[in-house]
Every structure is written in C-alpha cells, then in structure tokens.
Design a protein around this motif. Structure first.
Motif, short mmCIF file in Angstrom:
data_model
loop_
_atom_site.label_atom_id
_atom_site.label_comp_id
_atom_site.label_asym_id
_atom_site.label_seq_id
_atom_site.Cartn_x
_atom_site.Cartn_y
_atom_site.Cartn_z
N THR A 11 -2.89 -9.41 -8.00
CA THR A 11 -1.86 -10.47 -7.55
C THR A 11 -1.07 -9.90 -6.50
N TYR A 12 -0.25 -10.71 -5.57
CA TYR A 12 0.27 -10.13 -4.52
C TYR A 12 1.44 -9.01 -4.95
N TRP A 13 1.36 -7.81 -4.22
CA TRP A 13 2.24 -6.78 -4.36
C TRP A 13 3.28 -6.70 -3.29
N GLY A 14 3.05 -7.31 -2.19
CA GLY A 14 3.92 -6.69 -0.95
C GLY A 14 5.32 -6.94 -1.06
N ASN A 15 5.67 -7.56 -2.28
CA ASN A 15 7.18 -7.67 -2.33
C ASN A 15 7.76 -6.64 -3.42
N ASP A 16 6.86 -5.91 -3.73
CA ASP A 16 7.23 -4.89 -4.80
C ASP A 16 8.09 -3.49 -4.08
N THR A 17 9.03 -3.88 -3.88
CA THR A 17 10.00 -2.67 -2.81
C THR A 17 10.06 -1.40 -3.56
N THR A 18 9.89 -1.54 -4.90
CA THR A 18 10.28 -0.07 -5.79
C THR A 18 9.09 0.66 -5.60
N SER A 19 7.62 0.13 -5.76
CA SER A 19 6.55 0.76 -5.41
C SER A 19 6.22 1.11 -3.93
N PHE A 20 6.61 0.08 -3.46
CA PHE A 20 6.00 0.18 -1.97
C PHE A 20 7.37 -0.12 -1.18
N PRO A 21 8.31 0.78 -0.92
CA PRO A 21 9.43 0.61 -0.10
C PRO A 21 8.98 0.60 1.47
N ARG A 22 9.65 -0.09 2.27
CA ARG A 22 9.35 0.01 3.84
C ARG A 22 10.18 1.22 4.35
N LEU A 23 9.33 2.18 4.88
CA LEU A 23 9.75 3.34 5.60
C LEU A 23 9.65 3.45 6.96
N TYR A 24 10.50 3.46 7.55
CA TYR A 24 10.41 3.73 9.34
C TYR A 24 11.15 5.06 9.58
N ASN A 25 10.20 5.81 10.18
CA ASN A 25 10.52 7.16 10.76
C ASN A 25 11.44 7.88 9.63
N GLU B 66 11.97 12.51 10.53
CA GLU B 66 11.49 11.08 11.02
C GLU B 66 9.86 11.20 11.00
N ARG B 67 9.24 12.04 10.13
CA ARG B 67 7.93 11.66 10.35
C ARG B 67 7.05 10.94 9.29
N LEU B 68 7.79 10.20 8.59
CA LEU B 68 6.90 9.31 7.52
C LEU B 68 7.27 8.02 7.72
N ASN B 69 6.19 7.17 7.83
CA ASN B 69 6.25 5.56 8.16
C ASN B 69 5.46 5.03 7.08
N LEU B 70 5.88 3.80 6.37
CA LEU B 70 5.28 2.89 5.50
C LEU B 70 5.56 1.58 5.97
N ARG B 71 4.76 1.14 6.84
CA ARG B 71 4.75 -0.64 7.08
C ARG B 71 3.52 -1.31 7.31
N ALA B 72 2.54 -0.37 6.58
CA ALA B 72 1.07 -1.34 6.83
C ALA B 72 0.37 -1.40 5.25
N VAL B 73 -0.25 -2.16 5.06
CA VAL B 73 -1.06 -2.24 3.84
C VAL B 73 -2.68 -2.15 3.96
N LYS B 74 -3.54 -1.44 3.10
CA LYS B 74 -4.83 -1.30 3.32
C LYS B 74 -5.36 -2.32 2.04
N LEU B 75 -6.12 -3.20 2.60
CA LEU B 75 -7.17 -3.88 1.85
C LEU B 75 -8.58 -3.75 1.84
N PHE B 76 -9.30 -4.07 0.75
CA PHE B 76 -11.02 -3.90 0.88
C PHE B 76 -11.54 -5.19 0.77
N THR B 77 -12.78 -5.40 1.87
CA THR B 77 -13.30 -6.52 1.85
C THR B 77 -14.70 -6.15 1.11
N ASP B 78 -15.40 -5.31 1.55
CA ASP B 78 -16.75 -4.87 0.90
C ASP B 78 -16.85 -3.33 0.60
#
Length: 636
Positions: free
Chosen positions: A340-354, A359-371
């Motif tokens: 189920t959609y998890w992009g709004n789970d800010t506890t497990s996946f907080p948005r991090l900018y610099n 200021e070396r850590l960024n989290l603004r992308a997700v990885k999905l798998f197709t095959d």
C-alpha cells in the motif's frame, strides 16, 4: 589611524579568541582545509565546465573560490579568504564596528600582515584532478553485508561449497551452533562450468557437505534478485507456515515473486524477487548495520567517491544514517516492501534536504521495482527468453499498481526512480510516465519533467521505439556500464541476436536525452565499488576481469557493440555532473566552478588522454579524496 586601530582592538580580541579565527589561521598554514590552492603544471585539472582544463583551483571554507591560472586565482582566493573571515566576524558579539567600511579595510590589512596566504599544493606532472566521483546507483549497507561472506569470486558450485565450509571452520561461534544462520552473497551460476553457465543450484547441493548439512543457510545471488537456501531453511519455513504450497504459485507470481520447484511440486531452495521476502532471515542488529556502513564508506572514499545515490534505502537504514556525521554525500532512494502507498509515512520516510551538520544527506526520492534481473531470467520481456522459452521473466509490480504509486508519489513531491531491466518493464514504466506527464489541470500541465526528474534505474533492454520515447519524454536513464561488460558473455544467449541490438545502448540513450544527461553508477555490491571500473566499461566495452578475459569481449578487443561506447568526456560527465543533475544537485556539486562545493578526486595519472591504452584506466590509483574541501582519504 591610531584611533581607528584602537577601536578595532575589541573586535580583534573577539576574533583571535574564537575557534573560528584560530582554525582559519592554522588552515592557512600546514594541513588541508580552510584556504588553499591546488595547481597542476600540466593543466590536468578537469572541471567538467568551461574551460575544461585549468592550471589551478582555489578553495575557501569548503567551496571553490577561483578557477584558472595561478596568477589569477591566487589573489581571488586570498580575497575570498578575507571575505570569509569578515562574514564570520560580523556574526560574533560586538561586531557592530565591522559594519563600517574603514574598519573592514583596516582589518583586512592587518590580516594580510598577521597571516600567511593560502597554502599552495602542487600536483606532480602526471597526476590529475577531477570533480569528486559519484556513484549514481549503489547499495551501501548491502555492500558491507556482502563483505562478511563474499561469494563473488567463486567460479563453480564446488567453490561455493568450499568457501562456505571454510567460513564455518574459521568462525567458532558458527561451527559450534548449528542453528546460527549463515548468510552470504555473490554467487553467479552464469560463471560456472568454465563460464558456460549452469542451472540454478538447489538446497540438496548444500546438503552434500557434512559440514553444511542441517544448518540454516541463505545465499543471495550476485544481483540480489534470487536467494538460494538450505534444506534446514525450508524445514523452518514449512514448520512456521512461511512456505506456501505449490497451489499458491500463480498468486505469488502475480505479486512479483517465484518459488522454483521440482516436478513433484517441492521447493528447490531458490526464491526469486518478492518471494525472497518469505525467507525468515534474522534482522540485522544496529551494530551490524554500523559495521556494514563503515566498511562500505571506507571503500568508497578509497576509490575516490565523494557522493553515492543509495538505491533502495529501507526505514531502518534511514533512521540510522542521520545519527552521525557522514564522510561523504548520500542521496537516498527510500524503499518499502509495503503493497500500500507509503510515501506519506513521514515517521519512517522523513523528507531530508541537505540534512546534518555538513548538509550531506538528502532524502527526496523513492525506489520502485518493476521486474527482476537478466542473469536470473527475471527481467520482464515482451517475448520469451531465447534460452528459456518457458518464461518471459517477472513483473514485480503490475502496471496498474505502478500507475497508482507514481501518481501518489508525484502528488506528494517525491522523485520516482524505477528499476527496469527488460523491454516489457521499460515499456510499462514509460507508458505510466507518459500518461502522468500528460495530465493537465485547468488547461496547464500538472507536472514538468524538469521539476520531477523521473529516473529509470538500469534502463537495460528496450524496444527500438522506446529508446526514442525515453528521450522524447525527458526521462533520465540511470545506467551501470559494468553491467554491460559483466552480462555480455551471456546476454545475447538470453535475448537473441535481434533484441540485443537495443540493449545496454548507452550512447543511444545519451544522444536521445534532451539535456544530454546519462548518470553512471555501479550497482555495487553487484559490481565493484571502484568507479574507474565503470569508466573503463563505458569507454572500452571490454572485460575488466583479473582473469585471461581482461581486455576482451565477445566481439574482440574493439569492444562489445562498440557503437555504444561513451567518449571519455561523456563518461566523466556521467559520473560527476550528470549524476549531480539526477539528484537535483547540479548547482552545488558535479563540476569545479566558483561557488560550488569543493568535492574532488586526485588520481596518480590522467584517465582522459585519448591516446592512452584503456588498461591505464584500470591501473589508476586514487591519491586523495576531498569532500567539502577536507581530506577524507589519502594525502596531498
């Protein structure tokens, strides 16, 4: 003048008693950091900007202060040095006097007399300096995990068994406890039988060893898209209800996994893609994660990496990373096994900018798998495999689910980076992205590709028309050149002579890109951490193996499908500025330009010489790795 100087004394007293000022003074002398210049007598400093090659760069407070000839950059670096001190001083208590220009000018004159100029570092005539190397697709924690029991060098089933036996005998805590799990990574059945390849191994193969029999063993294939477990693991799964019966296989495959079975329906011990989640492996402890991370990062710095895009960072790793100071930059792609959609789970996946002290850590992308992966017959193809007509591979995520996820992730502002290897997977993802990019609201497009920067990770096998489409849409193809040279020995067997023409097509992908962007990575630990292996694979399309295959290809010494080679300039840009663009960081890193962060790598030779033999690339060694102007590895 005397009254002016007297008025400045309180300010000077404040400055000289602060750690900021004292550290500035010391950095102008010995050591690396603060303010310095680096020059090459042969102009072997490559900027990935205009001009492409320069004699010197100046560094002040972790950023590039000047680029060019020494007689130009030295005064600019000195001026930036003074400006930096004044900026810091105005933030200290009692700084009001420094708002007056006469006081500033007087202080600068005093500083010029009291302190030495920038430290001058001279490279040797053969050394070369480049923007810090970036790996645009890697798995940091998994690389450390692999190092505990690496199977990457094994060339046969027998060698895997021997390696496991030696591991048990050399670890008393394992040898004395038959219930302790043994976990390893790196086996590749395509390398067995003298390189001819073999079928998947089985749990029974592990039972043939008296030392291994009865132990819970789980071994990840080199691509981490298949796991090989022992009979004891199958017994544990059966006892706990974790092993589904054969009647559930259609449902498992629909959900993106596969359990290999014998003709009578028993599990062989091979679990593919999402079916791997059924294996009840022990969870990693915090100390294990720390150890895996430290080992990987140490290797990365040793090989000149200043930035890594971590492709599939789980919630545990995300919680772990911000706790300390990172020695290099990390761009995380969050990943969750949730259906189920998890992009709004800010506890497990907080948005991090610099994020963080440096200021070396960024989290603004997700990885999905197709095959899945080609080596395990899991890459999703439009037509059956040429060497296994019974399958077209595995779609880990159904197109309708993928469409729903992409819509929601984009609405929440996430960059989507999607694993695609087979032509069916790439087509499905391009269909989804084309539809989302075409959406309008009140007569205007809802999403601009420049703002969202969607990526296809691997971008390996396409239909001819989809090679055109990925460029027309502006979707970023994030590729790993060493995959081409590792797979080239069996890829045509898997795909046939026609489909292979549109696979590993790096030059074609680059030319179709509207911004001429092609970020390069390694996918380590699937491939080696050293980014020069990828550079070599991109420009030579030859094997980098230490065996007799080194410098060869199925098409001879001219390279495998040589029309798809990158030039050295293109490859360098791919592992610097293009990788930065793919992480929204092109204004901060990726090239040596004034104002950008001082991330750079120094090699013991020039890998950009077109007249040099390709094997010179493989022989190159890192002299120094610099992040934010600070020495993180080596010496200068």
């Amino acid at each position: 003048m005397a009254s002016t100087f007297k008025g400045l004394l309180p300010v000077l007293g404040l400055l000289t008693t602060t750690t900021v000022f004292s550290s500035w003074l010391s950095s102008s002398g010995s050591g690396l950091g603060g303010t310095y210049t680096v020059c090459s007598p042969t102009k072997q400093i490559y900027t990935v900007a205009d001009p492409e090659r320069v004699e010197c760069i100046g560094v002040v407070d972790g950023r590039i202060a000047a680029v060019g000839e020494f007689n130009e950059i030295y005064p600019k670096t000195r001026a930036a040095q003074h400006a930096s001190v004044l900026k810091i001083a105005t933030q200290l208590p009692g700084h009001t006097l420094l708002s007056y220009i006469p006081f500033q000018n007087t202080l600068i004159k005093l500083l010029e007399k009291l302190t030495p100029g920038p430290k001058a570092i001279q490279l040797s005539p053969i050394e070369a300096l480049y923007p810090g190397f970036t790996d645009a697709h890697a798995h940091v924690i998994h690389n450390g995990y692999m190092l505990q029991l690496p199977l990457t060098q094994t060339k046969s089933l027998e060698e895997v068994i021997t390696t496991l036996e030696e591991y048990v005998k050399s670890h008393p805590e394992v040898e004395s406890n038959k219930e302790k799990w043994i976990e390893g990574m790196g086996w590749d059945q395509t390398k067995w039988n003298g390189g001819e390849g073999a079928d998947f191994p089985t749990a029974n193969d592990l039972d043939k060893s008296p030392i291994l029999r009865g132990r819970p063993i789980s071994l990840s294939r080199i691509d981490v898209h298949a796991k090989w477990v022992s009979t004891r693991v199958l017994e544990i799964m059966s006892a706990t209800g974790a092993l589904p019966p054969a009647s559930k296989d259609d449902e498992i495959e629909k959900d993106g996994g596969k359990i290999m079975r014998t003709d009578d329906g028993n599990a062989t011990g091979i679990f593919m893609d999402k079916a791997m989640n059924l294996i009840p492996e022990p969870e990693w402890s915090d100390s294990q994660v720390q150890d895996y991370f430290d080992k990987s990062v140490g290797m990365a710095l040793k090989y000149g990496l200043t930035s890594i895009h971590d492709a599939a960072t789980d919630a545990k790793s995300i919680a772990f990373l911000p706790q300390g100071t990172l020695p290099l930059r990390m761009y995380l792609m969050a990943n969750s096994p949730s259906t189920t959609y998890w992009g709004n789970d800010t506890t497990s996946f907080p948005r991090l900018y610099n994020y963080g002290k440096d200021e070396r850590l960024n989290l603004r992308a997700v990885k999905l798998f197709t095959d899945g992966a080609l080596g395990s017959w899991g890459a999703a193809l439009l037509e059956p495999y040429s060497d296994n007509p019974s399958t077209k591979g595995i779609m880990q995520t159904r197109p309708e689910v993928l469409n729903e996820f992409v819509q929601k992730f984009w609405a929440d502002g996430w960059q989507t980076n999607i694993h695609c290897i087979g032509d069916r997977a790439n087509k499905a993802v391009l269909d989804v992205l084309e539809a989302v990019l075409g959406q309008e609201e009140h007569g205007e497009k809802m999403y601009e590709v420049e703002r969202m920067r969607p990526r296809i990770e691997h971008a390996q096998i396409f239909e001819s028309s989809d090679l055109d489409r990925i460029g027309r849409l502006g979707v970023i193809a994030s590729v790993q050149p060493t995959h081409a040279t590792s797979d080239m020995w069996y890829a045509e067997t898997r795909l046939g002579s026609e489909r292979i023409k549109y696979a590993y097509a790096y030059q074609t992908l680059l030319q179709h890109s509207p911004n001429k962007v092609l970020p390069l990575g390694s996918d380590f630990p699937v491939e080696g951490v050293n980014p020069l292996l990828g550079f070599y694979a991109a420009v030579a399309r030859l094997s980098h193996s230490d065996s007799s295959l080194r410098g060869t290809s199925p098409h001879g010494p001219g390279g495998w499908y040589p029309a798809e080679k990158l030039t050295r300039r293109q490859a360098l840009k791919g592992m610097t500025l293009d990788a930065a663009y793919a992480a929204f960081a092109e204004n901060e890193v990726g090239s040596l330009e004034v104002g950008k962060k001082a991330d750079f790598t120094v090699l013991d030779r020039d890998i950009m010489r077109e007249d040099a033999a390709f094997n010179e690339i493989l022989d190159a060694k890192v002299r120094a790795t610099i992040v934010d102007g600070a020495l993180m590895y080596g010496a200068l």
